[in-house]
Enzyme design. Sequence first.
Site, PDB file in Angstrom:
ATOM      1  N   SER A  41      10.503  -6.671 -15.031  1.00 17.33           N
ATOM      2  CA  SER A  41      10.980  -5.690 -14.049  1.00 17.33           C
ATOM      3  C   SER A  41      10.784  -6.088 -12.595  1.00 17.33           C
ATOM      4  O   SER A  41      11.185  -5.337 -11.698  1.00 17.33           O
ATOM      5  CB  SER A  41      10.312  -4.329 -14.298  1.00 17.33           C
ATOM      6  N   LYS A  72      13.868  -5.786 -10.501  1.00 18.61           N
ATOM      7  CA  LYS A  72      14.361  -4.594  -9.803  1.00 18.61           C
ATOM      8  C   LYS A  72      14.264  -4.693  -8.282  1.00 18.61           C
ATOM      9  O   LYS A  72      14.928  -3.918  -7.575  1.00 18.61           O
ATOM     10  CB  LYS A  72      13.632  -3.356 -10.328  1.00 18.61           C
ATOM     11  N   SER A 105       9.598   1.892 -12.503  1.00 20.54           N
ATOM     12  CA  SER A 105      10.295   0.913 -13.346  1.00 20.54           C
ATOM     13  C   SER A 105      11.189   1.562 -14.403  1.00 20.54           C
ATOM     14  O   SER A 105      11.263   1.106 -15.539  1.00 20.54           O
ATOM     15  CB  SER A 105       9.275  -0.017 -14.031  1.00 20.54           C
ATOM     16  N   LYS A 151       5.738  -4.438  -6.926  1.00 19.47           N
ATOM     17  CA  LYS A 151       6.531  -4.234  -8.147  1.00 19.47           C
ATOM     18  C   LYS A 151       5.793  -4.856  -9.309  1.00 19.47           C
ATOM     19  O   LYS A 151       5.254  -5.963  -9.218  1.00 19.47           O
ATOM     20  CB  LYS A 151       7.931  -4.865  -8.028  1.00 19.47           C
TER      21      LYS A 151
END
Length: 341
Positions: A117, A120, A174, A279
Site C-alpha cells: 500500500s 497509494k 489504507s 504511509k
Amino acid sequence: MAAPVSAASSTTHSAAKKRSHAAHSAKPAAKSAAKSTAKAAHHKTVAVKSHRKTAVKHAAVAAAVAAPAVATAGDMAGLHAKRDPLALRSNAALVMDQNTGQILFEKNASVALPIASLTKLMTAMVVLEARQNMDEILQVTDDDVDRERFSASRLRVGSQLSRANMLHIALMSSENRAASALGRHYPGGLPAFVAAMNAKARTLGMSDTRYVDPTGLSSNNVASARDLAKLVNAAYHFPTIREYSTDDHYQVDPGKRPIQYTTSNRLVLNPNWKIGLQKTGYINEAGRCLVMQATIESRPVIMVFLDSKGKDSRIADASRIRKWLEASKFPMLTQVSAKQG
C-alpha cells in the site's frame, strides 16, 4: 403413574379417590426429576462444548506455531543475509536528509521489492495532479472488490463518497476499495490511471519502479527504497497528502451509516514524533513496509523501511533510526553502511 381405571372395575369410590391423590402427588416428583435430569444433561453438554472449544483453540494455536513463516520477495532474494549495525528487522531501508538529499543510512536500498500500500502515495499524486472535482461523488462497485487476496473492506458495494473522502481514507487507513474507485474514475479508466502512475514515476527518476494497480494489492507493484525516498519527497509537496496521511481519525458516511476510520500507523498518535507524511503497507510478498517524513533534531528526514519482519518491527526500526540520529547528530553514510555477513 397410577394404573388406568377400567369401566368394569369393582373398586370402591374411596379407593379410586386414593389412587387419584397418589397420581397427582407423583406428577410434581416426576417433573422435578425430569428437570434435574435435563439440568444435568445441560451441564454435561456445556462441559463437552467447552472441552471442544478448548481443544479447537489449542489446535489452532498449535497449527499457528507449526506453520512456517511466509517467505517474502526479499527473503527469496537473500536480502535477510545482510546485517547492519543497527540490527534493523527490515530487509531494505534508507534514511535521507530531506534538505540536502544526503543519504544517512541505506541497506539493500537499490533492490526493487513489492511495496504493497505504499503504492497509494503515487495514487494520491496522480489523482491530485489530474485536478478532478474533489467533491464529485464516486460509487464503489463490484469492480473494486479484491479478488486476488480477498482482503476485507468496510466499504460495501454501492457505497458512495466524495473523491476527497475516498482519498482521505485510502491514505490514512489504507482503504483498498477507495483507492480502486479513485483509479476507475480517472479519465480513461483504470488502464489510463496506471499508465499515469508509471509516467509520473519516470518523471521522478524512479527507475526501479513499476505499478500495475492503484491499491498495492498486486505484488507486481515494485520499487526500491531509493525510489521510494524520491516518491515521499515529491508527495510531501502536496498539502492534501500531508494532511490526509497524518490524520489519526476520520469519519465518512457512505450511505447506510457513518464509518469511523483510524490511522494505520500508531506513530502518528505519539506526541513525541513530528511526522509530516506517512504511509504503511503490507502483503505477504512485501512484508511490513513504512515510509515517513519526520523532523528529528530540527531536521527533516525521509525514512523508508521495506520487508520488515513482525507486526511492530517497522515501528521499532523507525525508533532505532531516530535514536541513532539523535545520538550521532546526523553522521555520514560511511559510518553506517550495511555490511554483508
